[in-house]
Design a protein around this motif. Structure first.
Motif, PDB file in Angstrom:
ATOM      1  N   LYS A 109       0.853  -1.178   0.000  1.00 49.39           N
ATOM      2  CA  LYS A 109       0.000   0.000   0.000  1.00 49.39           C
ATOM      3  C   LYS A 109       0.893   1.235   0.000  1.00 49.39           C
ATOM      4  O   LYS A 109       1.681   1.443   0.929  1.00 49.39           O
ATOM      5  N   THR A 110       0.807   2.042  -1.042  1.00 49.05           N
ATOM      6  CA  THR A 110       1.769   3.137  -1.209  1.00 49.05           C
ATOM      7  C   THR A 110       1.689   4.162  -0.092  1.00 49.05           C
ATOM      8  O   THR A 110       2.691   4.815   0.221  1.00 49.05           O
ATOM      9  N   THR A 111       0.531   4.329   0.530  1.00 51.38           N
ATOM     10  CA  THR A 111       0.381   5.291   1.627  1.00 51.38           C
ATOM     11  C   THR A 111       0.707   4.688   2.985  1.00 51.38           C
ATOM     12  O   THR A 111       0.787   5.412   3.980  1.00 51.38           O
ATOM     13  N   PRO A 113       3.226   1.455   3.631  1.00 53.08           N
ATOM     14  CA  PRO A 113       3.952   0.284   3.122  1.00 53.08           C
ATOM     15  C   PRO A 113       4.040  -0.892   4.080  1.00 53.08           C
ATOM     16  O   PRO A 113       4.461  -1.981   3.662  1.00 53.08           O
ATOM     17  N   TYR A 165      -1.281  -2.185  -6.444  1.00 54.18           N
ATOM     18  CA  TYR A 165      -2.057  -1.296  -5.573  1.00 54.18           C
ATOM     19  C   TYR A 165      -2.327   0.013  -6.304  1.00 54.18           C
ATOM     20  O   TYR A 165      -1.452   0.548  -6.995  1.00 54.18           O
ATOM     21  N   ARG A 167      -3.146   3.851  -5.734  1.00 57.64           N
ATOM     22  CA  ARG A 167      -3.183   4.967  -4.773  1.00 57.64           C
ATOM     23  C   ARG A 167      -4.464   5.772  -4.930  1.00 57.64           C
ATOM     24  O   ARG A 167      -5.083   6.171  -3.942  1.00 57.64           O
ATOM     25  N   ASN A 235       0.385   5.278 -10.588  1.00 58.15           N
ATOM     26  CA  ASN A 235       0.179   5.813  -9.245  1.00 58.15           C
ATOM     27  C   ASN A 235       0.752   7.210  -9.045  1.00 58.15           C
ATOM     28  O   ASN A 235       0.931   7.653  -7.910  1.00 58.15           O
ATOM     29  N   THR A 447      12.703   1.218  -4.814  1.00 58.85           N
ATOM     30  CA  THR A 447      12.024   2.002  -3.788  1.00 58.85           C
ATOM     31  C   THR A 447      11.731   3.413  -4.286  1.00 58.85           C
ATOM     32  O   THR A 447      12.179   3.811  -5.366  1.00 58.85           O
ATOM     33  N   GLU A 448      11.028   4.181  -3.473  1.00 55.46           N
ATOM     34  CA  GLU A 448      10.695   5.565  -3.833  1.00 55.46           C
ATOM     35  C   GLU A 448      11.955   6.407  -4.050  1.00 55.46           C
ATOM     36  O   GLU A 448      11.973   7.320  -4.884  1.00 55.46           O
ATOM     37  N   SER A 514       9.871  -0.840  -0.860  1.00 56.39           N
ATOM     38  CA  SER A 514       9.633   0.527  -0.422  1.00 56.39           C
ATOM     39  C   SER A 514      10.790   0.946   0.472  1.00 56.39           C
ATOM     40  O   SER A 514      11.543   0.095   0.975  1.00 56.39           O
TER      41      SER A 514
END
Length: 547
Positions: A109-111, A113, A165, A167, A235, A447-448, A514
């Motif tokens: 879940k991006t919000t 992780p 997922y 967002r 996303n 990762t981000e 992430s």
């Protein structure tokens, strides 16, 4: 944490497995009839060593497996446990007798992780097992999704899962196949969860990303078999296609004698999957690679294992292999892209591999079986994108150095959106040289902040080149270099991993990374139970160190 499946259902999964409503007492009777024609895909699998993927072939192998003699008492083995000395965690629950799970996919879940959902082929249900965590992978809970063909309301075989997922939607999406041993219907389904993987779309209401059945006329095209689908979501809020859901897959065109004259990569996309009834989803279909009616099953229209990745600006990238439609030979590694949301693609695919730097395994059989073991080990590549620098990383099995080091994991990178690629470098190394024995099934993620991770299956530690460990490589310098280490705390014997044959352990692993949680997810047979039940099996494991 162990799930006890009634033994009658488990044995039905072992002996029949090609999931029918009758097998579990729900819906209409099984679609098989004495007068039914053998589907063309079954003829293809019987006559040709490659093409249609191992996951589909394994459904036939499972159906033909001999019944084991299950023990009458539980072994005490549990699911969702942390092993020693590392932080290896079994993610799935078990039936009794335990049956295989393999081919893994995972997304976070991006919000948040620490929340993630994974999926795998499941030979208990004939569909997929879905595993979810809310604590970064230390503990997992399982549920199952069995697909249903809406045209007849019969339950179908699933498998080949993909997970993504959204967002924008606050939802997990899961893709899997829907097909039968005795009927010609072939679909790709997408399921939706808006509660972090606890509940999912009912099988009968799945969104249909692809189908060979015309619901308006009742006609089926028996020549089409849809295979090996994976899923991605845009996303990036600033993207012109924010929230768009992409599903890529291989469309096999199979003649009555089982020969496939073309098998190109295809795309289906949508901007909305209704939560209440995903079946109402409107999809747009596009050809990524061309059809070739009457062809010989090779060339630009012969592809397999497509991996979709979405860049920050909304560009859709697709990595895949050039694979002959009727054997497992992969002449080249290919790349396609769309800058208009999947509507158009490059005039021709970009060839990633360079002369003298890549070779597929070829022992003359075309079956993808690498000795001395019995399972298929196809070249199923993976691709990752750094949102920080825009670099693309492509990882794959490489046999160019086979006389010295057997199958290795190699990688190439691109800094111009996939139009040109670097020379190949070995990723699975020991002392600076390619590691010995066979490595296969790599998967990559970023990762981000642009830190790259790659996992793969590795046999370097067994002098007999049989027992498998899982290794992981990490790069903090934009894939300029990698460090690697073994992350599995135990090895396992794949010959004990699939009923009594050891013929299938999946076609790919999974990985989602992430900056706050990393989820390497792999097939693992350390608890095969074959000595207890006579039935070899595998489970799904992760490593909880990278959190």
């Amino acid at each position: 944490m162990r799930r006890f499946i009634p033994i009658a259902v488990a044995l039905a999964a072992l002996a029949g497995l090609i999931a029918t409503a009758a097998a579990i007492g729900v819906g209409q009777p099984s679609p098989t009839t004495p007068a039914a024609k053998t589907p063309r895909w079954v003829t293809h699998v019987a006559r040709y060593p490659g093409g249609i993927s191992g996951g589909v072939r394994a459904m036939l192998a499972a159906a033909q497996a001999k019944n084991g003699s299950p023990a009458g008492a539980a072994s005490g083995r549990q699911g969702s446990r942390i092993g020693a000395p590392g932080n290896n965690v079994q993610m799935n629950d078990d039936s009794y007798p335990p049956l295989p799970q393999n081919e893994t996919a995972v997304a976070y879940k991006t919000t948040h992780p620490q929340i993630a959902v994974a999926a795998a082929n499941d030979y208990v249900s004939g569909g997929v097992v879905v595993m979810r965590t809310s604590d970064g992978g230390a503990h997992w809970a399982s549920t199952r999704i069995t697909p249903q063909f809406f045209g007849t309301r019969d339950f179908c075989n699933g498998g080949d899962p993909g997970v993504a997922y959204s967002r924008r939607d606050g939802a997990f999406y899961l893709s899997q196949l829907c097909f039968f041993r005795a009927l010609p219907f072939s679909e790709i389904h997408v399921f939706k969860s808006v509660d972090d993987g606890r509940t999912w779309t009912p099988g009968r209401q799945a969104a249909r990303a692809a189908s060979n059945f015309d619901y308006s006329t009742g006609d089926v095209d028996p020549s089409i078999f849809n295979d090996k689908e994976l899923i991605a979501v845009d996303n990036t809020p600033s993207s012109p296609h924010y929230g768009r859901i992409y599903v890529t897959y291989t469309k096999f065109h199979v003649q009555p004698d089982g020969f496939s004259d073309y098998c190109p990569i295809q795309l289906s996309y949508t901007d909305s999957i209704p939560t209440q009834n995903p079946q109402l989803t409107i999809w747009t279909q596009r050809a990524v690679q061309p059809d070739n009616p009457g062809g010989d099953g090779t060339g630009s229209s012969a592809n397999q294992h497509s991996v979709p990745v979405v860049e920050r600006n909304g560009t859709l990238d697709i990595g895949f292999v050039s694979e002959n439609c009727n054997d497992g030979l992969d002449p080249h590694l290919l790349f396609q892209k769309s800058t208009d949301g999947g509507n158009t693609f490059l005039p021709s695919a970009v060839q990633i591999d360079k002369a003298g730097q890549y070779a597929d395994f070829d022992d003359g059989t075309g079956s993808d079986t690498i000795p001395p073991t019995h399972f298929r080990a196809p070249n199923t590549p993976s691709m990752a994108y750094s949102p920080r620098t825009g670099k693309l990383l492509y990882v794959y099995q490489n046999n160019v150095n086979r006389p010295v080091s057997a199958a290795d994991i190699s990688y190439q990178t691109s800094t111009d959106g996939g139009l040109t690629w670097s020379d190949a470098s070995f990723l699975s190394t020991a002392g600076g040289q390619p590691a010995g024995n066979d490595q296969f099934f790599p998967w990559a993620s970023s990762t981000e902040s642009g830190r790259f991770y790659v996992i793969w299956a590795d046999r370097r530690l067994d002098p007999n080149n049989i027992r498998i460990n899982t290794w992981q490589a990490v790069s903090g310098n934009d894939a300029a270099s990698f460090s690697s280490a073994k992350i599995s705390s135990q090895d396992w014997n794949p010959n004990n991993g699939f009923f009594t044959s050891g013929a299938f352990i999946g076609d790919y692993n999974g990985l989602a990374a992430s900056d706050r949680a990393v989820y390497p997810v792999w097939t693992d047979g350390r608890d095969d139970a074959i000595g207890e039940t006579g039935i070899g099996e595998t489970d799904i494991f992760t490593d909880a160190n990278d959190h």
